[in-house]
Design an enzyme around this catalytic site. Structure first.
Site, PDB file in Angstrom:
ATOM      1  N   HIS A  54      -0.899   1.198  -2.916  1.00 33.37           N
ATOM      2  CA  HIS A  54      -1.898   0.966  -1.861  1.00 33.37           C
ATOM      3  C   HIS A  54      -2.349   2.280  -1.234  1.00 33.37           C
ATOM      4  O   HIS A  54      -2.813   2.310  -0.103  1.00 33.37           O
ATOM      5  CB  HIS A  54      -1.344   0.036  -0.780  1.00 33.37           C
TER       6      HIS A  54
HETATM    7 FE1  FES Z   1       2.056   0.057  -0.550  1.00 35.57          FE
HETATM    8 FE2  FES Z   1       3.335   2.275  -1.344  1.00 35.57          FE
HETATM    9  S1  FES Z   1       1.473   2.117  -0.286  1.00 35.57           S
HETATM   10  S2  FES Z   1       3.917   0.207  -1.691  1.00 35.57           S
END
Ligand code: FES
Length: 169
Positions: A127
């Protein structure tokens, strides 16, 4: 793409792993820029020897860009040699698990369009979590916390123990 120099560890004994006990590591072969990954308590522990350029870039990271600028970096212990303590700033020891949902961040990702605050570090592919080369998370990305620092201590300048805290002098 530049390959990340990587050294796999000497495997700690199966007994030590099963018990979750401390793991002793020889870091004498780790060249500047290289990352060693060992397993401790079934999790990856990173030992990164930062280059002088990376340390210089780290100093340019603005505290304003970080969610919690004070921790992690200051938690890296010193090591003892001949009863004298000195600091080995080039070594970084972190748990290699993203504090958002547990993915594995990548070291020195190829990034083209990150903001001007980015001075290199770790990028989480899941993410977009970003950490600097002290494991400190940037603001504005999902991970809530800096990458954790596992307990560790230096026996000598080339022997490190993961899973035990440095005694305080
Ligand atoms: Fe979501 Fe690393 S940014 S698991």
């Amino acid at each position: 793409a530049t390959a990340v120099p990587f050294i796999s560890s000497m495997q700690p004994s199966a007994k030590a792993q099963a018990a979750g006990g401390p793991v002793e590591v020889d870091i004498g072969r780790l060249a500047p820029g290289e990352l060693m990954v060992i397993e401790w308590r079934r999790k990856p522990v990173w030992i990164l020897r930062r280059t002088q350029e990376e340390l210089d870039n780290l100093a340019k990271v603005s505290a304003d860009a970080l969610r919690d600028p004070e921790s992690t970096q200051s938690e890296q212990p010193t090591y003892a040699t001949n009863a004298q303590r000195s600091f080995k700033p080039e070594y970084l020891v972190l748990l290699g698990v993203c504090t958002h949902l547990g993915c594995s961040p990548q070291l020195r990702p190829q990034v083209g369009d990150l903001d001007a605050d980015w001075q290199g570090g770790f990028l989480c592919p899941c993410h977009g979590g970003r950490y600097d080369l002290a494991g400190r998370v940037y603001k504005g990305v999902p991970p809530p916390l800096n990458l954790p620092v596992p307990p560790h201590k230096y026996l000598t300048d080339t022997r490190l123990v993961i899973g035990e805290d440095q005694e305080t002098a």
